[in-house]
Write a protein that holds these residues in place. Structure first.
Motif, PDB file in Angstrom:
ATOM      1  N   LYS A   1     -10.236  21.864  27.936  1.00 56.15           N
ATOM      2  CA  LYS A   1      -9.485  22.138  29.165  1.00 56.15           C
ATOM      3  C   LYS A   1      -9.783  21.077  30.226  1.00 56.15           C
ATOM      4  O   LYS A   1      -8.883  20.620  30.936  1.00 56.15           O
ATOM      5  CB  LYS A   1      -9.849  23.528  29.698  1.00 56.15           C
ATOM      6  N   ALA A   2     -11.060  20.701  30.328  1.00 53.00           N
ATOM      7  CA  ALA A   2     -11.437  19.692  31.315  1.00 53.00           C
ATOM      8  C   ALA A   2     -10.746  18.364  31.032  1.00 53.00           C
ATOM      9  O   ALA A   2     -10.230  17.706  31.948  1.00 53.00           O
ATOM     10  CB  ALA A   2     -12.955  19.502  31.309  1.00 53.00           C
ATOM     11  N   VAL A   3     -10.701  17.973  29.774  1.00 51.03           N
ATOM     12  CA  VAL A   3     -10.088  16.696  29.406  1.00 51.03           C
ATOM     13  C   VAL A   3      -8.588  16.705  29.661  1.00 51.03           C
ATOM     14  O   VAL A   3      -8.015  15.693  30.102  1.00 51.03           O
ATOM     15  CB  VAL A   3     -10.401  16.352  27.931  1.00 51.03           C
ATOM     16  N   GLU A   4      -7.933  17.818  29.428  1.00 48.96           N
ATOM     17  CA  GLU A   4      -6.495  17.901  29.708  1.00 48.96           C
ATOM     18  C   GLU A   4      -6.213  17.697  31.188  1.00 48.96           C
ATOM     19  O   GLU A   4      -5.213  17.077  31.571  1.00 48.96           O
ATOM     20  CB  GLU A   4      -5.943  19.258  29.238  1.00 48.96           C
ATOM     21  N   ILE A   5      -7.105  18.195  32.035  1.00 49.11           N
ATOM     22  CA  ILE A   5      -6.963  17.972  33.485  1.00 49.11           C
ATOM     23  C   ILE A   5      -7.246  16.513  33.817  1.00 49.11           C
ATOM     24  O   ILE A   5      -6.510  15.870  34.581  1.00 49.11           O
ATOM     25  CB  ILE A   5      -7.916  18.899  34.266  1.00 49.11           C
ATOM     26  N   LEU A   6      -8.301  15.967  33.243  1.00 48.20           N
ATOM     27  CA  LEU A   6      -8.696  14.582  33.520  1.00 48.20           C
ATOM     28  C   LEU A   6      -7.611  13.585  33.149  1.00 48.20           C
ATOM     29  O   LEU A   6      -7.443  12.554  33.815  1.00 48.20           O
ATOM     30  CB  LEU A   6      -9.987  14.242  32.771  1.00 48.20           C
ATOM     31  N   LYS A   7      -6.875  13.861  32.104  1.00 46.87           N
ATOM     32  CA  LYS A   7      -5.819  12.952  31.653  1.00 46.87           C
ATOM     33  C   LYS A   7      -4.769  12.707  32.730  1.00 46.87           C
ATOM     34  O   LYS A   7      -4.135  11.649  32.772  1.00 46.87           O
ATOM     35  CB  LYS A   7      -5.118  13.528  30.414  1.00 46.87           C
ATOM     36  N   ASN A   8      -4.613  13.683  33.619  1.00 48.32           N
ATOM     37  CA  ASN A   8      -3.562  13.591  34.638  1.00 48.32           C
ATOM     38  C   ASN A   8      -4.091  13.180  36.006  1.00 48.32           C
ATOM     39  O   ASN A   8      -3.347  13.224  37.000  1.00 48.32           O
ATOM     40  CB  ASN A   8      -2.843  14.945  34.756  1.00 48.32           C
ATOM     41  N   LEU A   9      -5.358  12.791  36.068  1.00 45.21           N
ATOM     42  CA  LEU A   9      -5.946  12.388  37.343  1.00 45.21           C
ATOM     43  C   LEU A   9      -6.042  10.867  37.444  1.00 45.21           C
ATOM     44  O   LEU A   9      -6.312  10.184  36.462  1.00 45.21           O
ATOM     45  CB  LEU A   9      -7.348  12.985  37.494  1.00 45.21           C
ATOM     46  N   ASP A  10      -5.828  10.366  38.640  1.00 41.71           N
ATOM     47  CA  ASP A  10      -5.960   8.934  38.904  1.00 41.71           C
ATOM     48  C   ASP A  10      -7.341   8.683  39.494  1.00 41.71           C
ATOM     49  O   ASP A  10      -7.552   8.757  40.705  1.00 41.71           O
ATOM     50  CB  ASP A  10      -4.866   8.481  39.876  1.00 41.71           C
TER      51      ASP A  10
END
Length: 357
Positions: A269-278
């Motif tokens: 879940k954390a990585v899915e969020i991180l993928k969309n962060l700049d």
């Protein structure tokens, strides 16, 4: 096969009983069994007794030893702690289980609630001990079927993470007492000077979050961070939820990815969020190897912070920098507020100097 020391199922059973809220634990075995775990749990308010069986009891039977220990523990808890109906876990050891002691013969004691856990160090993975504690709690009606299945699933996932990505992935992992502290601090100092963007991820195991949240709280003093954490106050046994509530008083979270006992499954879940962060850097504190960090942009700086000298090499394989916090678990037992970390304190000092200039 694993040829370096691993946590014991007996110790895991004891910690799980602590989470269930027992007042005391009786180790049915020699006085030296799980000595360190016993002493550490007393820092967390759990009284630990032993049936103190010797060679004679091992040959002729140790039931009388356990009866005497139980009588003493109940009297002690009522006298010293004013516990009218104490909850007591009885945990097996190698000695008592090999000779076939029956821990369940003591459950009908009307003076206390007794939770027997028949486990020994050869039972398998350490999480087997925790699962056995949950099986006993289910059988006695202390938890329901839904919570039992949830706990069993999470504990098996925790073992899976360690075997695939952590301390149990190789036959032998050499402990390292050196880490990338200086390199990681220099990277963060440079990011501060360039107004870099940081994502802070707390993915910590239960009460260790009191320490692993600290370096992230420090980073929030000097950066405009995006915070991701497994601090869901609606997940887990009462102690787990309360620990999450305590940490949230000091650490503001933008994305909640699960509970403090869900660290083995919250990485995705954390990585899915991180993928969309700049962001320019990601700092993961607690159990960083539970995150498939390889899935995010290779150009993003990745720093993992964890516990124990055997975690350095597994984390270094997937992160740019690995930081080790020695004895993190021992430092947080009995605490109900943020505990300062080595990395966090040094980082605070170094970044404060950057800010002043």
């Amino acid at each position: 096969m694993i040829f370096h020391p691993r946590p014991s199922p007996i110790a895991a059973a004891m910690y799980q009983l602590r989470d269930l809220g027992v007042d005391a634990i009786i180790l049915h075995g020699p006085s030296g069994c799980c000595f360190r775990t016993a002493r550490l749990l007393e820092l967390d308010g759990v009284r630990v007794f032993t049936s103190n069986i010797d060679e004679n009891a091992i040959v002729f039977g140790a039931s009388e030893n356990l009866k005497k220990a139980l009588d003493y523990a109940i009297e002690y808890l009522k006298r010293e702690l004013n516990k009218e109906q104490p909850m007591i876990g009885i945990v097996g050891t190698c000695a008592s289980m090999i000779i076939g002691e029956d821990l369940w013969e003591f459950i009908d004691d009307d003076r206390a609630t007794i939770i027997p856990v028949e486990v020994h160090s050869g039972s398998g993975d350490n999480t087997v001990g925790a699962i056995k504690a949950m099986e006993s709690a289910l059988k006695l009606g202390i938890i329901d079927e839904k919570e039992f299945e949830r706990q069993k699933f999470l504990l098996k996932k925790a073992t899976e993470v360690e075997k695939k990505r952590g301390m149990a992935k190789k036959e032998y992992i050499k402990p390292s007492y050196d880490d990338d502290l200086n390199e990681a601090i220099n990277v963060l100092k440079n990011l501060k000077e360039k107004n870099g963007k940081i994502a802070c991820v707390l993915n910590a195991k239960k009460e260790t979050a009191y320490l692993f949240a600290h370096p992230l709280i420090v980073l929030n003093k000097y950066f405009n961070c995006i915070n991701i954490a497994n601090l869901d106050i609606n997940k887990g046994l009462p102690k787990i939820r309360k620990d999450a509530q305590n940490i949230l008083k000091r650490f503001n979270v933008d994305y909640t990815i699960g509970g403090l006992d869900e660290y083995a499954i919250t990485g995705e879940k954390a990585v899915e969020i991180l993928k969309n962060l700049d962001v320019d850097a990601v700092i993961v504190s607690g159990v960083p190897h539970a995150l498939p960090i390889e899935k995010i942009d290779k150009n993003i700086i990745k720093i993992g912070i964890s516990d124990g000298p055997r975690t350095y090499h597994p984390i270094k394989e997937i992160y740019d920098y690995a930081i080790v916090e020695l004895d993190a678990h021992a430092k947080v037992l009995g605490k109900r507020d943020i505990v300062k970390s080595r990395f966090g304190e040094i980082l605070d000092y170094m970044l404060r100097g950057t800010a002043e200039h």
